[in-house]
Design a protein around this motif. Structure first.
Motif, PDB file in Angstrom:
ATOM      1  N   PHE A  20      -9.138  -0.042   0.467  1.00 37.89           N
ATOM      2  CA  PHE A  20      -9.500  -1.416   0.836  1.00 37.89           C
ATOM      3  C   PHE A  20     -10.054  -2.142  -0.381  1.00 37.89           C
TER       4      PHE A  20
ATOM      5  N   VAL B  71       0.849  -1.184   0.000  1.00 42.11           N
ATOM      6  CA  VAL B  71       0.000   0.000   0.000  1.00 42.11           C
ATOM      7  C   VAL B  71       0.886   1.235   0.000  1.00 42.11           C
TER       8      VAL B  71
ATOM      9  N   THR C  29       1.245  -4.179   8.612  1.00 38.93           N
ATOM     10  CA  THR C  29       0.013  -3.966   9.351  1.00 38.93           C
ATOM     11  C   THR C  29      -0.871  -5.176   9.160  1.00 38.93           C
TER      12      THR C  29
ATOM     13  N   GLY D 263      -6.826   8.722   3.278  1.00 38.26           N
ATOM     14  CA  GLY D 263      -7.432   7.613   4.005  1.00 38.26           C
ATOM     15  C   GLY D 263      -6.836   6.256   3.649  1.00 38.26           C
ATOM     16  N   THR D 264      -7.540   5.218   4.020  1.00 38.63           N
ATOM     17  CA  THR D 264      -7.056   3.848   3.865  1.00 38.63           C
ATOM     18  C   THR D 264      -7.825   3.132   2.766  1.00 38.63           C
TER      19      THR D 264
ATOM     20  N   ASP E 114       1.731   4.759   1.051  1.00 39.87           N
ATOM     21  CA  ASP E 114       1.346   5.663   2.126  1.00 39.87           C
ATOM     22  C   ASP E 114       1.155   7.091   1.632  1.00 39.87           C
TER      23      ASP E 114
ATOM     24  N   HIS F 161      -2.062   6.605  -1.167  1.00 45.24           N
ATOM     25  CA  HIS F 161      -3.250   6.038  -0.523  1.00 45.24           C
ATOM     26  C   HIS F 161      -3.973   5.102  -1.481  1.00 45.24           C
TER      27      HIS F 161
ATOM     28  N   THR G 272      -3.702   9.989   8.426  1.00 49.36           N
ATOM     29  CA  THR G 272      -3.772   9.052   7.315  1.00 49.36           C
ATOM     30  C   THR G 272      -2.670   9.281   6.297  1.00 49.36           C
ATOM     31  N   ARG G 273      -1.782  10.217   6.574  1.00 52.79           N
ATOM     32  CA  ARG G 273      -0.692  10.466   5.648  1.00 52.79           C
ATOM     33  C   ARG G 273       0.623  10.313   6.411  1.00 52.79           C
TER      34      ARG G 273
ATOM     35  N   ARG H  56       0.664  -4.858   3.983  1.00 57.06           N
ATOM     36  CA  ARG H  56      -0.552  -5.073   4.771  1.00 57.06           C
ATOM     37  C   ARG H  56      -1.074  -6.482   4.537  1.00 57.06           C
TER      38      ARG H  56
ATOM     39  N   SER I 110       3.854   0.403   2.557  1.00 61.50           N
ATOM     40  CA  SER I 110       3.705  -0.502   3.689  1.00 61.50           C
ATOM     41  C   SER I 110       3.179  -1.843   3.195  1.00 61.50           C
TER      42      SER I 110
ATOM     43  N   ASN J 118      -4.576  -6.758   9.428  1.00 64.08           N
ATOM     44  CA  ASN J 118      -5.992  -6.433   9.553  1.00 64.08           C
ATOM     45  C   ASN J 118      -6.796  -7.717   9.654  1.00 64.08           C
TER      46      ASN J 118
END
Length: 205
Positions: free
Chosen positions: A112, A8, A202, A109-110, A10, A13, A191-192, A37, A35, A204
């Protein structure tokens, strides 16, 4: 269900790569602004084919049974071989963004992964996402839904519009389109990333 591992960005986003479980560890890139995830694959997505998650082109084309000798710039039609039947499910990336005064977009933001079917409309996708996320009211009643290809190429979705059709129209060989939820960035700073290094993995789920 199993796990999936993704890279992902960063800063952008956006999900850059979703790894195949059999990928060698050498494919994991040490990028200062990306990152890793890992997350549990929801049951509804286990049998879905990847569509707009940033999967590397050669793998995506292989899954769809398409040849790789496609001229650059030629529109990529990800549903050309396996679109029969309304029950087929695909996974698509969903991002958060806002539109700047220049007309270009800025993601935040994140991001998905969600699933959709061949006959999903904006309304049905909006309803499903609202059931699965904590900002249900905003998703259901406030945020605009778009299909995004690049920073300056995006199309707003009408409530009764077939989402798959617009994803197909805007996807190209170089970059597949994704779903965008348009709203203000209410989490500035959280978020940044600044200029720091890789934050590691990370988990989840």
């Amino acid at each position: 269900s199993g796990l999936r591992l993704m890279e992902v960005s960063d800063r952008q986003h956006r999900i850059m790569t979703v790894f195949d479980p059999h990928d060698p560890l050498s494919m994991l890139e040490d990028h200062p602004h990306w990152s890793l995830r890992a997350e549990v694959i929801p049951p509804a997505q286990v049998d879905a084919l990847p569509m707009s998650t940033g999967v590397r082109n050669e793998k995506r084309l292989a899954v769809l049974g398409l040849r790789q000798e496609v001229p650059q710039g030629m529109p990529f039609k990800p549903f050309s071989r396996k679109e029969s039947g309304f029950n087929r499910k695909w996974t698509t990336q969903v991002v958060h963004f806002n539109i700047l005064q220049s007309g270009k977009i800025r993601m935040h933001g994140t991001p998905f992964i969600a699933h959709l079917t061949q006959n999903d409309t904006t309304h049905s996708l909006r309803k499903r996402l609202a059931e699965d996320h904590r900002q249900a009211r905003e998703i259901r009643d406030v945020w605009g839904f778009y299909v995004i290809h690049s920073w300056d190429q995006y199309v707003k979705l009408e409530e009764d519009e077939k989402v798959v059709a617009q994803l197909q129209n805007l996807s190209t060989v170089e970059l597949e389109a994704c779903i965008g939820m348009e709203h203000a960035d209410n989490q500035k700073g959280s978020t940044r990333t600044g200029g720091g290094g890789n934050k590691g993995i990370t988990i989840n789920g």
